[in-house]
Design a protein around this motif. Structure first.
Motif, PDB file in Angstrom:
ATOM      1  N   ALA A   1       0.835  -1.231   0.025  1.00 11.73           N
ATOM      2  CA  ALA A   1       0.148   0.066   0.168  1.00 11.73           C
ATOM      3  C   ALA A   1       0.831   1.223   0.017  1.00 11.73           C
ATOM      4  O   ALA A   1       1.760   1.301   0.795  1.00 11.73           O
ATOM      5  CB  ALA A   1      -0.758  -0.125   1.138  1.00 11.73           C
ATOM      6  N   GLY A   2       0.597   2.210  -0.906  1.00  7.96           N
ATOM      7  CA  GLY A   2       1.137   3.567  -0.751  1.00  7.96           C
ATOM      8  C   GLY A   2       2.440   3.210  -1.769  1.00  7.96           C
ATOM      9  O   GLY A   2       3.258   4.511  -2.207  1.00  7.96           O
ATOM     10  N   ALA A   3       2.901   2.171  -2.320  1.00  5.18           N
ATOM     11  CA  ALA A   3       3.816   2.107  -3.412  1.00  5.18           C
ATOM     12  C   ALA A   3       3.527   2.794  -4.784  1.00  5.18           C
ATOM     13  O   ALA A   3       1.972   2.839  -4.898  1.00  5.18           O
ATOM     14  CB  ALA A   3       4.022   0.607  -3.597  1.00  5.18           C
ATOM     15  N   PRO A   4       4.239   3.170  -5.660  1.00  6.80           N
ATOM     16  CA  PRO A   4       4.020   3.676  -6.791  1.00  6.80           C
ATOM     17  C   PRO A   4       3.167   2.621  -7.722  1.00  6.80           C
ATOM     18  O   PRO A   4       3.395   1.601  -7.724  1.00  6.80           O
ATOM     19  CB  PRO A   4       5.322   3.839  -7.515  1.00  6.80           C
ATOM     20  CG  PRO A   4       6.347   3.740  -6.273  1.00  6.80           C
ATOM     21  CD  PRO A   4       5.816   2.975  -5.258  1.00  6.80           C
ATOM     22  N   ALA A   5       2.280   3.336  -8.395  1.00  2.00           N
ATOM     23  CA  ALA A   5       1.510   2.254  -9.412  1.00  2.00           C
ATOM     24  C   ALA A   5       2.272   1.672 -10.400  1.00  2.00           C
ATOM     25  O   ALA A   5       1.993   0.673 -10.853  1.00  2.00           O
ATOM     26  CB  ALA A   5       0.501   3.345  -9.791  1.00  2.00           C
ATOM     27  N   HIS A   6       3.281   2.597 -10.780  1.00  2.00           N
ATOM     28  CA  HIS A   6       4.204   2.108 -12.052  1.00  2.00           C
ATOM     29  C   HIS A   6       5.536   2.257 -11.523  1.00  2.00           C
ATOM     30  O   HIS A   6       6.089   3.435 -10.990  1.00  2.00           O
ATOM     31  CB  HIS A   6       3.990   2.996 -13.144  1.00  2.00           C
ATOM     32  CG  HIS A   6       2.455   3.363 -13.540  1.00  2.00           C
ATOM     33  ND1 HIS A   6       1.768   2.007 -14.004  1.00  2.00           N
ATOM     34  CD2 HIS A   6       1.810   4.137 -13.481  1.00  2.00           C
ATOM     35  CE1 HIS A   6       0.472   2.412 -14.144  1.00  2.00           C
ATOM     36  NE2 HIS A   6       0.351   3.746 -13.837  1.00  2.00           N
ATOM     37  N   VAL A   7       6.499   1.347 -11.856  1.00  2.00           N
ATOM     38  CA  VAL A   7       7.889   1.513 -11.769  1.00  2.00           C
ATOM     39  C   VAL A   7       8.462   1.234 -13.145  1.00  2.00           C
ATOM     40  O   VAL A   7       8.226   0.176 -14.039  1.00  2.00           O
ATOM     41  CB  VAL A   7       8.396   0.341 -10.849  1.00  2.00           C
ATOM     42  CG1 VAL A   7       9.818   0.385 -10.756  1.00  2.00           C
ATOM     43  CG2 VAL A   7       8.151   0.498  -9.357  1.00  2.00           C
ATOM     44  N   VAL A   8       9.141   2.292 -13.566  1.00  2.00           N
ATOM     45  CA  VAL A   8       9.930   2.308 -14.943  1.00  2.00           C
ATOM     46  C   VAL A   8      11.375   2.061 -14.619  1.00  2.00           C
ATOM     47  O   VAL A   8      11.766   2.867 -14.310  1.00  2.00           O
ATOM     48  CB  VAL A   8       9.389   3.614 -15.804  1.00  2.00           C
ATOM     49  CG1 VAL A   8      10.262   3.272 -17.374  1.00  2.00           C
ATOM     50  CG2 VAL A   8       7.960   3.738 -15.857  1.00  2.00           C
ATOM     51  N   VAL A   9      11.742   0.866 -15.145  1.00  2.00           N
ATOM     52  CA  VAL A   9      13.351   0.631 -15.095  1.00  2.00           C
ATOM     53  C   VAL A   9      13.912   1.206 -16.497  1.00  2.00           C
ATOM     54  O   VAL A   9      13.582   0.838 -17.466  1.00  2.00           O
ATOM     55  CB  VAL A   9      13.533  -0.803 -14.969  1.00  2.00           C
ATOM     56  CG1 VAL A   9      15.137  -1.155 -14.841  1.00  2.00           C
ATOM     57  CG2 VAL A   9      12.672  -1.170 -13.754  1.00  2.00           C
ATOM     58  N   ILE A  10      14.665   2.285 -16.367  1.00  2.00           N
ATOM     59  CA  ILE A  10      15.460   3.068 -17.284  1.00  2.00           C
ATOM     60  C   ILE A  10      16.796   2.791 -17.474  1.00  2.00           C
ATOM     61  O   ILE A  10      17.658   2.550 -16.534  1.00  2.00           O
ATOM     62  CB  ILE A  10      14.919   4.527 -17.434  1.00  2.00           C
ATOM     63  CG1 ILE A  10      15.723   5.203 -16.163  1.00  2.00           C
ATOM     64  CG2 ILE A  10      13.477   4.800 -17.307  1.00  2.00           C
ATOM     65  CD1 ILE A  10      15.436   6.727 -15.993  1.00  2.00           C
ATOM     66  N   GLY A  11      17.473   3.230 -18.607  1.00  2.00           N
ATOM     67  CA  GLY A  11      18.832   3.273 -19.002  1.00  2.00           C
ATOM     68  C   GLY A  11      19.035   2.925 -20.154  1.00  2.00           C
ATOM     69  O   GLY A  11      18.059   2.771 -21.145  1.00  2.00           O
ATOM     70  N   VAL A  12      20.419   2.819 -20.532  1.00  2.00           N
ATOM     71  CA  VAL A  12      20.594   2.692 -22.109  1.00  2.00           C
ATOM     72  C   VAL A  12      20.778   1.247 -22.310  1.00  2.00           C
ATOM     73  O   VAL A  12      20.553   0.342 -21.397  1.00  2.00           O
ATOM     74  CB  VAL A  12      22.227   3.192 -22.346  1.00  2.00           C
ATOM     75  CG1 VAL A  12      22.289   4.668 -22.116  1.00  2.00           C
ATOM     76  CG2 VAL A  12      23.408   2.620 -21.408  1.00  2.00           C
ATOM     77  N   SER A  13      20.783   0.685 -23.492  1.00  2.00           N
ATOM     78  CA  SER A  13      21.034  -0.806 -23.987  1.00  2.00           C
ATOM     79  C   SER A  13      22.145  -1.428 -23.128  1.00  2.00           C
ATOM     80  O   SER A  13      23.104  -0.939 -22.968  1.00  2.00           O
ATOM     81  CB  SER A  13      21.025  -0.757 -25.412  1.00  2.00           C
ATOM     82  OG  SER A  13      20.894  -2.086 -25.855  1.00  2.00           O
ATOM     83  N   GLY A  14      21.750  -2.437 -22.595  1.00  2.76           N
ATOM     84  CA  GLY A  14      22.809  -3.407 -21.723  1.00  2.76           C
ATOM     85  C   GLY A  14      22.760  -3.161 -20.302  1.00  2.76           C
ATOM     86  O   GLY A  14      23.330  -3.726 -19.726  1.00  2.76           O
ATOM     87  N   ALA A  15      21.995  -2.241 -19.999  1.00  2.00           N
ATOM     88  CA  ALA A  15      22.096  -1.861 -18.384  1.00  2.00           C
ATOM     89  C   ALA A  15      21.304  -3.003 -17.714  1.00  2.00           C
ATOM     90  O   ALA A  15      21.496  -3.012 -16.496  1.00  2.00           O
ATOM     91  CB  ALA A  15      21.388  -0.639 -18.184  1.00  2.00           C
ATOM     92  N   GLY A  16      20.514  -3.683 -18.145  1.00  2.00           N
ATOM     93  CA  GLY A  16      19.633  -4.727 -17.665  1.00  2.00           C
ATOM     94  C   GLY A  16      18.303  -4.351 -17.231  1.00  2.00           C
ATOM     95  O   GLY A  16      17.703  -5.120 -16.347  1.00  2.00           O
TER      96      GLY A  16
END
Length: 173
Positions: free
Chosen positions: A4-19
């Motif tokens: 509860a209270g956690a973000p609705a969306h988590v977007v994992v970002i970065g360049v190619s190869g970051a994982g």
């Protein structure tokens, strides 16, 4: 399940190869989020362009980002939290995604160029060639004031990164 209270969306970002894909998928599994890889939202023309070693333009990216934002908004309307793997290299791109209904947290996977190049070079069957890495690194804008971004050291293993991302959300319930 998500907390509860956690973000609705988590977007994992970065360049190619970051994982991004590995970490976002692990995060989704650990927290009961719906996983999506932004690469699957690219048009065939955009994938062909990248496979040919041609960087995408903003004109290529806007419709793609809007599809991603709309997907997150649709999941929020269903009450389904998400974990999305997406480059989102520039703040204006993250701003589009941040317009999705529900709180959005970005998790930036940061690694040195040599680590990224080794990963991209040895990744079989992906449309993103290693020679586009420099253009991605040049495009990457570090998080700025007012952005909701957790920065993680992407030289760590994918399991540890997923745990770090979960911890950054306050952990699973």
């Amino acid at each position: 399940m998500t907390r509860a209270g956690a973000p609705a969306h988590v977007v994992v970002i970065g360049v190619s190869g970051a994982g991004k894909t590995t970490v976002a998928r692990s995060l989704a599994d650990a927290t009961g989020r719906r996983f999506a890889d932004a690469d699957s939202f690219h048009s065939s023309a955009a994938k062909a362009k990248m496979a040919a070693g041609v960087p995408l333009t903003d004109d290529d990216r806007w419709p793609w980002l809007e599809r991603l934002r709309d997907w997150m908004t649709a999941r929020a309307a269903e009450g389904v939290p998400t974990a999305l793997a997406c480059s989102a290299l520039r703040r204006v791109y993250r701003d589009v995604l941040d317009q999705a209904d529900g709180e959005v947290l970005f998790v930036l996977l940061d690694a040195p160029r040599d680590v990224l190049e080794a990963r991209v070079t040895h990744r079989p069957g992906h449309f993103m060639p290693a020679d586009l890495l420099d253009s991605q690194l040049a495009t990457l804008e570090p998080p700025g004031p007012g952005e909701h971004v957790l920065v993680l050291d992407a030289t760590r293993g994918p399991e540890q990164l997923a745990r770090d991302a979960v911890d950054g959300l306050g952990g699973p319930t």
